[in-house]
Design a protein around this motif. Structure first.
Motif, PDB file in Angstrom:
ATOM      1  N   ILE A  57      -7.835   2.375  -2.923  1.00 47.46           N
ATOM      2  CA  ILE A  57      -8.687   1.753  -1.914  1.00 47.46           C
ATOM      3  C   ILE A  57      -9.031   2.701  -0.768  1.00 47.46           C
ATOM      4  O   ILE A  57      -9.854   2.368   0.087  1.00 47.46           O
ATOM      5  CB  ILE A  57      -8.035   0.482  -1.334  1.00 47.46           C
ATOM      6  N   GLU A  83      -4.593  -0.214  -7.397  1.00 48.23           N
ATOM      7  CA  GLU A  83      -6.017   0.058  -7.161  1.00 48.23           C
ATOM      8  C   GLU A  83      -6.179   1.048  -6.009  1.00 48.23           C
ATOM      9  O   GLU A  83      -5.603   0.852  -4.932  1.00 48.23           O
ATOM     10  CB  GLU A  83      -6.754  -1.235  -6.813  1.00 48.23           C
ATOM     11  N   HIS A 139     -12.176   1.992   1.581  1.00 47.59           N
ATOM     12  CA  HIS A 139     -13.203   1.090   1.076  1.00 47.59           C
ATOM     13  C   HIS A 139     -13.391  -0.063   2.066  1.00 47.59           C
ATOM     14  O   HIS A 139     -12.416  -0.664   2.510  1.00 47.59           O
ATOM     15  CB  HIS A 139     -12.787   0.546  -0.293  1.00 47.59           C
ATOM     16  N   GLU A 175      -3.269   0.240  -3.582  1.00 47.55           N
ATOM     17  CA  GLU A 175      -2.760  -1.112  -3.347  1.00 47.55           C
ATOM     18  C   GLU A 175      -2.659  -1.831  -4.682  1.00 47.55           C
ATOM     19  O   GLU A 175      -3.674  -2.092  -5.337  1.00 47.55           O
ATOM     20  CB  GLU A 175      -3.687  -1.878  -2.401  1.00 47.55           C
ATOM     21  N   VAL A 218       0.849  -1.180   0.000  1.00 48.89           N
ATOM     22  CA  VAL A 218       0.000   0.000   0.000  1.00 48.89           C
ATOM     23  C   VAL A 218       0.890   1.238   0.000  1.00 48.89           C
ATOM     24  O   VAL A 218       1.826   1.335   0.800  1.00 48.89           O
ATOM     25  CB  VAL A 218      -0.929   0.024   1.226  1.00 48.89           C
ATOM     26  N   ARG A 250      -5.453  -3.070   6.240  1.00 51.41           N
ATOM     27  CA  ARG A 250      -4.265  -3.319   5.415  1.00 51.41           C
ATOM     28  C   ARG A 250      -3.261  -2.184   5.540  1.00 51.41           C
ATOM     29  O   ARG A 250      -2.309  -2.104   4.770  1.00 51.41           O
ATOM     30  CB  ARG A 250      -4.667  -3.509   3.953  1.00 51.41           C
ATOM     31  N   GLU A 271     -14.084  -3.068   1.860  1.00 48.65           N
ATOM     32  CA  GLU A 271     -13.514  -4.361   1.486  1.00 48.65           C
ATOM     33  C   GLU A 271     -11.992  -4.376   1.572  1.00 48.65           C
ATOM     34  O   GLU A 271     -11.373  -5.414   1.320  1.00 48.65           O
ATOM     35  CB  GLU A 271     -13.956  -4.724   0.066  1.00 48.65           C
ATOM     36  N   HIS A 272     -11.392  -3.230   1.937  1.00 49.43           N
ATOM     37  CA  HIS A 272      -9.926  -3.140   1.960  1.00 49.43           C
ATOM     38  C   HIS A 272      -9.403  -2.560   3.273  1.00 49.43           C
ATOM     39  O   HIS A 272      -8.323  -1.963   3.299  1.00 49.43           O
ATOM     40  CB  HIS A 272      -9.444  -2.289   0.781  1.00 49.43           C
ATOM     41  N   THR A 273     -10.139  -2.721   4.339  1.00 48.52           N
ATOM     42  CA  THR A 273      -9.675  -2.227   5.631  1.00 48.52           C
ATOM     43  C   THR A 273      -8.666  -3.196   6.244  1.00 48.52           C
ATOM     44  O   THR A 273      -8.488  -4.326   5.778  1.00 48.52           O
ATOM     45  CB  THR A 273     -10.857  -2.035   6.590  1.00 48.52           C
TER      46      THR A 273
END
Length: 309
Positions: free
Chosen positions: A62, A60, A86, A57, A3, A92, A88-90
């Motif tokens: 996020i 993309e 987002h 990431e 990231v 990280r 769906e991308h927590t």
């Protein structure tokens, strides 16, 4: 997977689309478009130190962050950092990287206090507190179903009042600037606002691509704007009340309610199906007006504050 955090590229359409997509998922009750995001960057006041950050990431986007200084506050050093990832991308590391990058930027811009709006749920509140932020005031977002709901009927204004569209002031919007400045001073907030730069107001409000002068309604008394309901709209189905207010000398007459009712009826006639607005949780008079229209609370936010040392 790696990231990284970088600045949004306003000249890259894919960046703008991804930035808006993330924010629409996290904040479905707000109105923005790729064009409005690019406009905000291009027309930012020099003293705002504005940055739009993205967490990326593997190519993309996020996460996003809106970062800057409240240059129109009479109290210097008031910074803001609003971070959204987002769902769906927590977990990280994207949120933490965005916060740290934003704080470094704001410290370099001489910020002394940071303000962040955080969605009112346990995970988001814990995230803010982990970074040393303390809960302050709260706010409510409200939604009105224009397609299937029932608006209160239009009411005729008092004999000394005329309801006019904001577009009637295209030739000279300065009277609306003066009214907006007066009403905004009394808005509940952690950051006091003082509009004194007319050219900046023209750029950030009147000429903004989301602002709809046609759907904005103004109550006029003796030829002067006395109350208004200002609208931002996406040109499709979504309508957002950006500000509703009344001049101090005319409060208590229901003029803001008259203006907003006129605007909502015209929005529905123009094909808008959803109306949104936001109110400070302590602004009971405006919350009561919105309940009268049929708005229902759809989300809540908490303002978190951190002092920079």
């Amino acid at each position: 997977m790696t990231v990284i955090v970088r600045d949004l590229r306003p000249d890259v359409r894919a960046d703008l689309d991804s930035f808006v997509q993330v924010r629409r998922v996290v904040l479905p009750f707000m109105v923005f478009t790729p064009e409005s995001v690019a406009f905000d960057i291009a027309h930012a006041h020099p003293e705002a130190a504005l940055r739009r950050l993205v967490a990326e990431e593997d190519g993309e986007i996020i996460g996003t962050a809106q970062v800057g200084i409240a240059y129109d506050s009479p109290e210097p050093g008031q910074g803001f950092v609003n971070v959204h990832v987002h769902p769906e991308h927590t977990r990280r590391g994207a949120g933490g990287l965005l916060v740290r990058t934003a704080e470094e930027h704001l410290a370099g811009a001489n910020a002394t206090r940071l303000h962040a709006w955080v969605l009112d749920d346990p995970a988001n509140r814990a995230f803010a507190e982990h970074f040393g932020y303390t809960a302050s005031r709260s706010a409510r977002f409200l939604r009105l179903d224009l397609a299937h709901g029932t608006l209160p009927p239009l009411q005729g204004p008092p004999l000394d009042v005329e309801i006019r569209p904001g577009s009637d002031f295209d030739a000279d919007p300065r009277p609306l600037f003066s009214l907006d400045a007066e009403a905004s001073r009394d808005e509940p907030s952690d950051i006091e606002t003082e509009f004194s730069d007319y050219e900046a107001w023209l750029d950030e409000t009147w000429r903004h691509p989301l602002f709809s002068a046609e759907l904005t309604s103004v109550a006029v008394v003796d030829g002067r704007p006395a109350a208004f309901s200002a609208v931002r709209a996406d040109g499709g189905t979504r309508y957002f009340t950006a500000m509703t207010g009344t001049a101090r000398a005319h409060r208590g007459r229901g003029l803001a309610k008259l203006a907003k009712n006129d605007s909502l009826h015209r929005a529905r006639a123009a094909g808008y199906t959803e109306a949104f607005t936001g109110n400070d949780a302590g602004n009971e008079p405006m919350l009561a007006i919105n309940r009268w229209f049929g708005y229902e609370i759809c989300a809540a936010e908490v303002r978190y504050v951190r002092e920079l040392t």
